[in-house]
Design an enzyme around this catalytic site. Structure first.
Site, mmCIF file in Angstrom:
data_model
loop_
_atom_site.group_PDB
_atom_site.id
_atom_site.type_symbol
_atom_site.label_atom_id
_atom_site.label_comp_id
_atom_site.label_asym_id
_atom_site.label_seq_id
_atom_site.Cartn_x
_atom_site.Cartn_y
_atom_site.Cartn_z
ATOM 1 N NE ARG A 1 -3.811 -2.239 2.312
ATOM 2 C CZ ARG A 1 -3.788 -3.255 2.852
ATOM 3 N NH1 ARG A 1 -2.686 -3.082 3.743
ATOM 4 N NH2 ARG A 1 -4.506 -3.891 2.947
ATOM 5 C CE LYS B 1 -0.555 13.043 -15.389
ATOM 6 N NZ LYS B 1 -0.913 13.524 -16.889
ATOM 7 C CD GLU C 1 7.505 15.531 -23.745
ATOM 8 O OE1 GLU C 1 6.765 16.324 -23.464
ATOM 9 O OE2 GLU C 1 7.129 14.140 -23.789
ATOM 10 C CE LYS D 1 5.360 16.813 -14.973
ATOM 11 N NZ LYS D 1 5.595 15.397 -15.924
ATOM 12 C CD GLU E 1 -3.493 15.667 -17.173
ATOM 13 O OE1 GLU E 1 -2.642 15.126 -16.753
ATOM 14 O OE2 GLU E 1 -4.164 15.633 -18.368
ATOM 15 N NE ARG F 1 0.737 16.386 -13.941
ATOM 16 C CZ ARG F 1 1.435 15.685 -13.365
ATOM 17 N NH1 ARG F 1 0.895 15.656 -11.774
ATOM 18 N NH2 ARG F 1 2.255 14.846 -13.479
ATOM 19 C CG ASN G 1 -1.677 16.269 -21.497
ATOM 20 O OD1 ASN G 1 -0.791 15.711 -21.129
ATOM 21 N ND2 ASN G 1 -2.868 16.383 -20.802
ATOM 22 C CG HIS H 1 1.545 14.979 -25.004
ATOM 23 N ND1 HIS H 1 2.245 15.941 -25.269
ATOM 24 C CD2 HIS H 1 2.340 13.975 -24.340
ATOM 25 C CE1 HIS H 1 3.491 15.655 -24.666
ATOM 26 N NE2 HIS H 1 3.589 14.552 -24.159
ATOM 27 C CG HIS I 1 -0.832 10.019 -26.762
ATOM 28 N ND1 HIS I 1 -1.494 10.577 -25.555
ATOM 29 C CD2 HIS I 1 0.385 9.713 -26.260
ATOM 30 C CE1 HIS I 1 -0.596 10.837 -24.673
ATOM 31 N NE2 HIS I 1 0.555 10.134 -24.888
ATOM 32 C CG HIS J 1 6.109 10.098 -25.725
ATOM 33 N ND1 HIS J 1 4.757 10.101 -25.709
ATOM 34 C CD2 HIS J 1 6.332 11.133 -24.964
ATOM 35 C CE1 HIS J 1 4.188 11.076 -25.027
ATOM 36 N NE2 HIS J 1 4.955 11.772 -24.588
HETATM 37 N N1 LIG Z 1 4.785 9.922 -15.802
HETATM 38 C C1 LIG Z 1 4.960 10.780 -16.394
HETATM 39 O O1 LIG Z 1 4.288 12.102 -16.205
HETATM 40 C C2 LIG Z 1 5.384 10.566 -18.062
HETATM 41 C C3 LIG Z 1 5.665 11.854 -18.695
HETATM 42 C C4 LIG Z 1 6.075 11.377 -20.148
HETATM 43 C C5 LIG Z 1 6.411 10.202 -20.581
HETATM 44 N N2 LIG Z 1 6.187 9.183 -19.725
HETATM 45 C C6 LIG Z 1 6.420 7.853 -20.178
HETATM 46 O O2 LIG Z 1 7.823 7.905 -20.122
HETATM 47 C C7 LIG Z 1 8.141 6.623 -21.148
HETATM 48 C C8 LIG Z 1 9.215 7.225 -22.052
HETATM 49 O O3 LIG Z 1 10.377 7.501 -21.373
HETATM 50 P P1 LIG Z 1 11.844 7.378 -22.121
HETATM 51 O O4 LIG Z 1 11.777 8.226 -23.201
HETATM 52 O O5 LIG Z 1 12.751 7.810 -21.015
HETATM 53 O O6 LIG Z 1 11.816 5.950 -22.778
HETATM 54 P P2 LIG Z 1 12.785 4.764 -22.227
HETATM 55 O O7 LIG Z 1 12.595 4.608 -20.542
HETATM 56 O O8 LIG Z 1 12.276 3.583 -22.721
HETATM 57 O O9 LIG Z 1 14.369 4.919 -22.638
HETATM 58 C C9 LIG Z 1 14.522 5.033 -23.898
HETATM 59 C C10 LIG Z 1 15.839 3.961 -24.178
HETATM 60 O O10 LIG Z 1 16.860 4.505 -23.751
HETATM 61 C C11 LIG Z 1 17.618 3.653 -22.715
HETATM 62 N N3 LIG Z 1 18.452 4.306 -21.820
HETATM 63 C C12 LIG Z 1 17.746 4.917 -20.703
HETATM 64 N N4 LIG Z 1 18.833 5.739 -20.003
HETATM 65 C C13 LIG Z 1 19.786 5.622 -21.020
HETATM 66 C C14 LIG Z 1 21.329 6.044 -20.964
HETATM 67 N N5 LIG Z 1 21.727 7.110 -20.030
HETATM 68 N N6 LIG Z 1 22.011 5.471 -21.844
HETATM 69 C C15 LIG Z 1 21.963 4.680 -22.783
HETATM 70 N N7 LIG Z 1 20.459 4.336 -22.969
HETATM 71 C C16 LIG Z 1 19.575 4.731 -21.943
HETATM 72 C C17 LIG Z 1 16.662 2.698 -22.287
HETATM 73 O O11 LIG Z 1 17.047 1.647 -21.792
HETATM 74 C C18 LIG Z 1 15.619 2.697 -23.575
HETATM 75 O O12 LIG Z 1 16.090 1.506 -24.337
HETATM 76 C C19 LIG Z 1 6.780 6.321 -21.801
HETATM 77 O O13 LIG Z 1 6.450 5.123 -21.330
HETATM 78 C C20 LIG Z 1 6.055 7.304 -21.286
HETATM 79 O O14 LIG Z 1 4.455 6.877 -21.071
HETATM 80 C C21 LIG Z 1 5.746 9.420 -18.351
HETATM 81 ZN ZN LIG Z 2 5.210 13.629 -23.404
#
Ligand SMILES: NC(=O)c1ccc[n+]([C@@H]2O[C@H](COP(=O)([O-])OP(=O)(O)OC[C@H]3O[C@@H](n4cnc5c(N)ncnc54)[C@H](O)[C@@H]3O)[C@@H](O)[C@H]2O)c1
Ligand SMILES: [Zn+2]
Length: 362
Positions: free
Chosen positions: A120, A142, A184, A226, A236, A240, A244, A247, A251, A264
């Site tokens: 929890r 999030k 972003e 942020k 949101e 907030r 998006n 987005h 998406h 993304h």
């Molecule tokens: N929670 C939120 O507010 C929020 C906001 C935006 C996106 N997201 C989520 O984030 C995700 C995307 O995140 P991302 O773009 O970081 O993708 P990711 O976590 O898949 O990382 C991208 C790639 O880079 C690799 N990697 C990570 N750090 C590295 C480094 N320092 N050197 C070499 N390789 C490295 C990872 O293993 C992966 O293969 C999505 O699932 C999206 O839904 C969440």
């Molecule tokens: Zn985004």
């Protein structure tokens, strides 16, 4: 090193931004960790950055164990989440064990959700290693996993104890991923800070070359924006949603092209151009404004044109988006560059006009 504070009704935590942050583990990490720590990372990031974290934890006298997950958005699901729970149970993790998310947004979102739900609610710390996760996903609480029928559909709002954004990690990031994160960064400027937009236009070459101080300033400004937005509207219900920008279109592109084929951030870049076109259509932006945005995205090596798709598919995908409220599609538009607003009364004809160049059927 730069420090920021995020404050929501239920929490208050620091974001540390800089280089070689583990050198200061005594002050930056120790105060935020329990005696026992579970480090959760993936097969790509662990070989690169786990040893330094392990050394730092040993130096500050913490017991730790590690859980290494497969890499990729495709694994951001309940099966992988169960691997986290399995590891926590096998190591007899308690409710006060601190979970550390070491990786990009996929790891951060999954570990955050595991922390929100394990017994929890266990404390967790974000160590984001991608530009996207440093400026966006690690801040604001999030957390989520994907469901076969929709992205990020299962999740919780759950804030971390601290965020450590070590910019040195970005050196090993594939260039495409770095650019995706830059989408972003540009988003923040467009939605809320025209001054930052001009600054980005001036400094994009230095940013793309990862010049240390310029990069630190950009990440700092994004996290600051942020933090402000999340502080005002954690769940949101209002402002907030401005985050998006691009987005809803983005998406749709991700869903149509298959997750992972368009990153993304790439989809968001093309989506922001469409959001600009929509804002033009509504009489807020000029074509010159949109061209300015396109040039900046291109300087960050990002796509600015959506892939071909039929209007039906666009609408179908966009209606599936979480941002749909009471069946109404809502779009983030720009009243001017640096000032976002929400518009929910965009009709089919207007969409057809904006998307006309991307439609692959008459
Ligand atoms: N929670 C939120 O507010 C929020 C906001 C935006 C996106 N997201 C989520 O984030 C995700 C995307 O995140 P991302 O773009 O970081 O993708 P990711 O976590 O898949 O990382 C991208 C790639 O880079 C690799 N990697 C990570 N750090 C590295 C480094 N320092 N050197 C070499 N390789 C490295 C990872 O293993 C992966 O293969 C999505 O699932 C999206 O839904 C969440
Ligand atoms: Zn985004």
């Amino acid at each position: 090193m730069h420090t920021l504070t995020v404050e929501t009704p239920g929490s208050r935590y620091p974001i540390y931004i800089g280089h070689a942050l583990y050198d200061q583990a005594e002050t930056l990490l120790a105060p935020h960790l329990s005696q026992t720590v579970a480090i959760i990372s993936n097969e790509t990031v662990a070989p690169l950055y786990l040893p330094a974290l392990e050394q730092a934890l040993t130096r500050i006298g913490r017991r730790y164990f590690t859980i290494i997950l497969p890499d990729g958005e495709a694994y951001k699901n309940s099966d992988t989440l169960n691997l986290i729970y399995d590891g926590l149970m096998q190591h007899r993790a308690e409710r006060k064990t601190t979970l550390i998310a070491l990786g990009g947004g996929v790891i951060g979102d999954m570990v955050g959700f595991a922390a929100a739900t394990y017994q929890r609610g266990a404390p967790f710390v974000q160590i984001p290693t991608t530009l996207l996760s440093q400026v966006d996903s690690s801040v604001g609480g999030k957390t989520a996993i994907n469901h076969p029928l929709g992205k990020n559909m299962i999740g919780a709002f759950y804030q971390p104890q601290a965020v450590l954004a070590d910019l040195g990690c970005l050196k090993t990031l594939p260039p495409r991923e770095f650019s995706a994160g830059m989408a972003e960064v540009i988003k923040y400027a467009l939605l809320g800070d025209a001054g930052f937009l001009s600054w980005l236009e001036q400094h994009m070459p230095a940013l793309m070359a990862q010049e240390a101080e310029v990069l630190a300033q950009a990440v700092y400004r994004c996290c600051q924006m942020k933090a402000e937005i999340v502080g005002e509207d954690e769940k949101e219900q209002g402002i907030r949603a401005h985050l998006n920008l691009g987005h809803t279109f983005g998406h749709a592109i991700e869903a149509e092209m298959g997750y992972g084929n368009w990153l993304h951030g790439e989809a968001v870049a093309a989506g922001m151009v469409l959001a600009c076109r929509l804002s033009e259509h509504l009489g807020y932006l000029t074509p010159a404004d949109s061209e300015r945005v396109i040039r900046l995205l291109q300087a960050a090596a990002l796509p600015v044109e959506a892939p071909p798709m039929s209007l039906e598919r666009w609408i179908e995908h966009m209606q599936h988006d979480k941002k749909v409220s009471d069946g109404q599609m809502r779009f983030v538009i720009l009243k001017q560059l640096g000032r976002a607003a929400i518009s929910s009364d965009i009709g089919r004809e207007q969409l057809a006009a904006i998307l006309s160049t991307t439609l692959d059927t008459p």
